[in-house]
Design a protein around this motif. Structure first.
Motif, mmCIF file in Angstrom:
data_model
loop_
_atom_site.group_PDB
_atom_site.id
_atom_site.type_symbol
_atom_site.label_atom_id
_atom_site.label_comp_id
_atom_site.label_asym_id
_atom_site.label_seq_id
_atom_site.Cartn_x
_atom_site.Cartn_y
_atom_site.Cartn_z
ATOM 1 N N GLN A 62 23.613 -30.160 39.129
ATOM 2 C CA GLN A 62 23.135 -28.853 39.554
ATOM 3 C C GLN A 62 23.022 -28.813 41.073
ATOM 4 O OE1 GLN A 62 22.403 -26.430 37.207
ATOM 5 N NE2 GLN A 62 22.877 -27.821 35.517
ATOM 6 N N ASP A 63 23.549 -27.722 41.652
ATOM 7 C CA ASP A 63 23.363 -27.476 43.078
ATOM 8 C C ASP A 63 22.099 -26.629 43.225
ATOM 9 O OD1 ASP A 63 23.434 -26.891 45.727
ATOM 10 O OD2 ASP A 63 25.317 -25.775 45.695
ATOM 11 N N LEU A 64 20.996 -27.252 43.635
ATOM 12 C CA LEU A 64 19.690 -26.594 43.658
ATOM 13 C C LEU A 64 19.350 -25.960 44.994
ATOM 14 C CD1 LEU A 64 17.614 -29.249 41.676
ATOM 15 C CD2 LEU A 64 18.856 -27.264 40.810
ATOM 16 N N ASP A 65 20.238 -26.016 45.965
ATOM 17 C CA ASP A 65 19.946 -25.413 47.269
ATOM 18 C C ASP A 65 19.929 -23.895 47.192
ATOM 19 O OD1 ASP A 65 19.730 -27.899 48.424
ATOM 20 O OD2 ASP A 65 21.834 -27.979 49.044
ATOM 21 N N THR A 66 20.838 -23.335 46.425
ATOM 22 C CA THR A 66 20.895 -21.891 46.226
ATOM 23 C C THR A 66 20.864 -21.618 44.735
ATOM 24 O OG1 THR A 66 22.214 -21.605 48.230
ATOM 25 C CG2 THR A 66 22.197 -19.779 46.665
ATOM 26 N N MET A 67 19.996 -20.695 44.326
ATOM 27 C CA MET A 67 19.841 -20.382 42.912
ATOM 28 C C MET A 67 20.298 -18.951 42.646
ATOM 29 S SD MET A 67 18.465 -23.261 41.985
ATOM 30 C CE MET A 67 17.659 -23.073 40.404
ATOM 31 N N ARG A 68 20.786 -18.737 41.452
ATOM 32 C CA ARG A 68 21.104 -17.375 41.037
ATOM 33 C C ARG A 68 20.082 -16.920 40.003
ATOM 34 N NH1 ARG A 68 25.590 -19.842 37.881
ATOM 35 N NH2 ARG A 68 25.153 -19.500 35.668
ATOM 36 N N SER A 126 17.415 -18.355 48.081
ATOM 37 C CA SER A 126 17.382 -19.711 48.627
ATOM 38 C C SER A 126 16.291 -20.504 47.927
ATOM 39 C CB SER A 126 17.129 -19.661 50.134
ATOM 40 O OG SER A 126 17.009 -20.963 50.668
ATOM 41 N N ASN A 127 16.554 -21.779 47.716
ATOM 42 C CA ASN A 127 15.600 -22.629 46.996
ATOM 43 C C ASN A 127 15.107 -23.754 47.902
ATOM 44 O OD1 ASN A 127 14.066 -23.509 44.800
ATOM 45 N ND2 ASN A 127 15.701 -24.832 44.053
ATOM 46 N N GLU A 128 14.632 -23.392 49.067
ATOM 47 C CA GLU A 128 14.110 -24.396 49.986
ATOM 48 C C GLU A 128 12.858 -25.043 49.394
ATOM 49 O OE1 GLU A 128 13.389 -22.720 53.772
ATOM 50 O OE2 GLU A 128 15.455 -22.041 54.097
ATOM 51 N N GLY A 129 12.815 -26.339 49.435
ATOM 52 C CA GLY A 129 11.695 -27.065 48.849
ATOM 53 C C GLY A 129 11.841 -27.320 47.366
ATOM 54 N N VAL A 173 11.465 -25.304 44.780
ATOM 55 C CA VAL A 173 10.382 -24.746 43.962
ATOM 56 C C VAL A 173 10.894 -24.095 42.687
ATOM 57 C CG1 VAL A 173 8.856 -24.399 45.931
ATOM 58 C CG2 VAL A 173 10.477 -22.601 45.319
ATOM 59 N N LEU A 174 12.162 -23.704 42.662
ATOM 60 C CA LEU A 174 12.739 -23.086 41.468
ATOM 61 C C LEU A 174 13.525 -24.129 40.684
ATOM 62 C CD1 LEU A 174 14.001 -19.690 42.929
ATOM 63 C CD2 LEU A 174 11.910 -20.111 41.629
ATOM 64 N N THR A 175 13.495 -23.981 39.363
ATOM 65 C CA THR A 175 14.169 -24.917 38.465
ATOM 66 C C THR A 175 15.109 -24.136 37.553
ATOM 67 O OG1 THR A 175 12.220 -26.342 38.476
ATOM 68 C CG2 THR A 175 13.830 -26.702 36.729
ATOM 69 N N PRO A 176 16.331 -24.607 37.340
ATOM 70 C CA PRO A 176 17.243 -23.909 36.425
ATOM 71 C C PRO A 176 16.610 -23.696 35.061
ATOM 72 C CG PRO A 176 18.428 -25.583 37.653
ATOM 73 C CD PRO A 176 16.982 -25.772 37.986
ATOM 74 N N GLY A 177 16.762 -22.481 34.541
ATOM 75 C CA GLY A 177 16.170 -22.115 33.257
ATOM 76 C C GLY A 177 14.782 -21.540 33.360
ATOM 77 N N GLN A 178 14.195 -21.493 34.555
ATOM 78 C CA GLN A 178 12.825 -21.026 34.740
ATOM 79 C C GLN A 178 12.726 -19.518 34.577
ATOM 80 O OE1 GLN A 178 11.191 -22.247 38.483
ATOM 81 N NE2 GLN A 178 9.243 -21.216 38.199
ATOM 82 N N PHE A 179 11.613 -19.051 33.989
ATOM 83 C CA PHE A 179 11.310 -17.630 33.857
ATOM 84 C C PHE A 179 10.681 -17.127 35.152
ATOM 85 C CE2 PHE A 179 7.865 -14.605 33.175
ATOM 86 C CZ PHE A 179 8.514 -13.567 32.547
#
Length: 371
Positions: A195-201, A256-259, A261-267
Motif C-alpha cells: 500500500q502506498d500510504l502517502d496519498t489516500m483516496r 494527503s496522509n502525512e503522519g 493517520v488514515l488507514t486503508p478501509g477506514q470509515f
C-alpha cells in the motif's frame, strides 16, 4: 305547627344560601388574586442575528483506500527460497521481496551468455576474414544472424529468471508475509499486500439530486476516529452514471496522509464545500424547536404594554444545515434577537430578562465565520 315548619325552611335556605354565596365570593377573590399577581420573568440567553457569510457543505460518509494498493503474487510456480521483507516496513520500487528456487533458470542464463559469447567471436572472425578477402558476405551475415538469435535467447532466459523474483512495483508499505520459506506456491497465491500510504483516496456515494453540486477539483474535508482535526483534499473523479437500483453515484477524492493517520478501509466523515454565500440568516440548531404545527423560534421583543421584554413565538422555514447551524429561509430578519436554549420552559408573550453573562447581542461565532 305549619308556622314552625315554614320558619325552619326559611332558616335552612338562609344558611345554605350564605354558604354558597361565601364559596362563590371566595373563589372569585382567589381568581382575581392570581389573575392580578405579577408573572416573574424568566432569564434567557439570546443572540442577535446578523447577515452571515455562509459556506454550505454536503456531508456524507465514505471509505479510505490507498491511492495505490495491490495484493502481490508471483508469475511462476516454485518453492520459496527467500523472503526479503519485514511486515509494515517501507519498500522502494524495484526492491526484491520474494525469490523462488531459480537454479535451473540461472543455469539457462549462464548457458545463453556462453552461447552469445561464442557467436560474437564467430562474427568477429568472419568479419576479419572478409576484410582480408578470405571470407564472404554470406559467412558474415550468418554470423550476425547467430548473434542476434543468441541475444534473443539470453533475453528470454533472463526474463524467465526474473519471473522467479517478486519485486515491489512501486514504493510503499508492505504488509504481513502470507507465505513461508520452503512453501510451494503457484501464480495467484497472495504473497503480501503493498500500500502506498502517502496519498489516500476517499470513495463515497451521493444521491442523484447532488450531481449538479459536485465538480472535479472541489475541496473536501475528511475526519474520522483517531484523526485529529480535519484533513483537506479535493475531488478527483465523479462517476457519470447513476446506479438505477440505489439512485446514487460514486465520487472519489484524494487527501494527503502525512503522519499516516488514515488507514486503508477506514470509515470517515466527508464534507464537500460549496460556493460561499453572503447575507444568509442562520441560527444555532439549539434555537429551533420542531412541533406538530411546524418549526418555530422564540424571538425577544419589547413589551407592547409597559416596559420590559417578552417572547414572541415565530414560525420559520428552515433551510440547509451545516456545522451546528440552520439557515432560516423565512420568518426572521437581521437584528432579531432569538433565544438559543431552554425553550421547553417558555411560552408565547412570557416576560423575560436577558442573561448578564456575555453579550447577548453578539452573533454566534460560527454563524459569522466564513464557512
Amino acid at each position: 305547627m305549619i308556622k314552625r315548619f315554614l320558619i325552619a325552611i326559611v332558616l335552612v335556605a338562609l344558611v345554605g344560601g350564605g354558604l354558597v354565596g361565601f364559596n362563590l365570593f371566595r373563589d372569585r377573590m382567589i381568581a382575581d388574586f392570581f389573575a392580578n399577581m405579577p408573572v416573574q420573568p424568566a432569564t434567557v440567553s439570546a443572540i442577535t442575528l446578523e447577515p452571515a457569510t455562509w459556506r454550505p457543505t454536503i456531508e456524507t460518509i465514505g471509505t479510505v483506500n490507498a491511492a495505490r494498493g495491490v495484493e502481490l503474487t508471483v508469475e511462476a510456480a516454485g518453492i520459496v527460497r527467500e523472503i526479503a521483507f519485514v511486515s509494515n516496513e517501507g519498500v522502494s520500487e524495484g526492491e526484491l521481496l520474494v525469490r523462488l528456487d531459480d537454479a535451473v533458470q540461472q543455469a539457462d542464463v549462464d548457458a545463453a551468455r556462453t552461447r552469445l559469447a561464442l557467436d560474437e567471436q564467430d562474427l568477429a572472425r568472419a568479419r576479419d576474414l572478409r576484410s582480408r578477402g578470405a571470407g564472404t558476405e554470406v559467412n558474415v551475415a550468418n554470423a550476425e544472424s547467430a548473434v542476434r538469435s543468441s541475444e534473443a535467447q539470453l533475453a528470454r532466459a533472463v526474463a524467465v529468471l526474473e519471473q522467479r523474483r517478486l519485486v515491489a512495483p512501486f514504493s510503499g508499505t508492505i504488509g504481513l508475509p502470507r507465505v513461508e520459506l520452503g512453501q510451494y506456491i503457484t501464480p495467484g497465491t497472495v504473497v503480501a499486500t503493498l500500500q502506498d500510504l502517502d496519498t489516500m483516496r476517499v470513495d463515497f456515494s451521493l444521491p442523484e439530486q447532488r450531481l449538479p453540486d459536485v465538480a472535479i477539483g472541489q475541496p473536501i474535508r475528511v475526519s474520522g476516529e483517531g484523526v485529529s482535526g480535519e484533513i483537506t483534499g479535493e475531488i478527483v473523479g465523479i462517476d457519470p452514471r447513476v446506479d438505477p437500483a440505489s439512485r446514487l453515484f460514486a465520487v472519489r477524492g484524494t487527501v494527503s496522509n502525512e503522519g499516516g493517520v488514515l488507514t486503508p478501509g477506514q470509515f470517515v466523515r466527508i464534507a464537500i464545500e460549496q460556493p460561499q454565500e453572503d447575507g444568509v440568516v442562520a441560527v444555532p440548531q439549539t434555537a429551533l424547536v420542531s412541533s406538530l404545527y411546524g418549526d418555530f423560534v422564540y424571538r425577544v421583543v419589547a413589551a407592547e404594554e409597559g416596559e420590559g421584554l417578552v417572547l414572541d413565538q415565530v414560525f420559520v422555514q428552515p433551510g440547509r444545515r451545516t456545522e451546528g447551524l440552520i439557515e432560516i429561509a423565512s420568518g426572521l430578519a437581521p437584528g432579531d434577537r432569538v433565544v438559543t436554549a431552554g425553550q421547553n420552559r417558555l411560552s408565547n408573550n412570557m416576560p423575560v430578562v436577558l442573561e448578564e453573562t456575555g453579550d447577548p447581542s453578539a452573533p454566534p461565532e460560527a454563524a459569522s465565520a466564513a464557512r
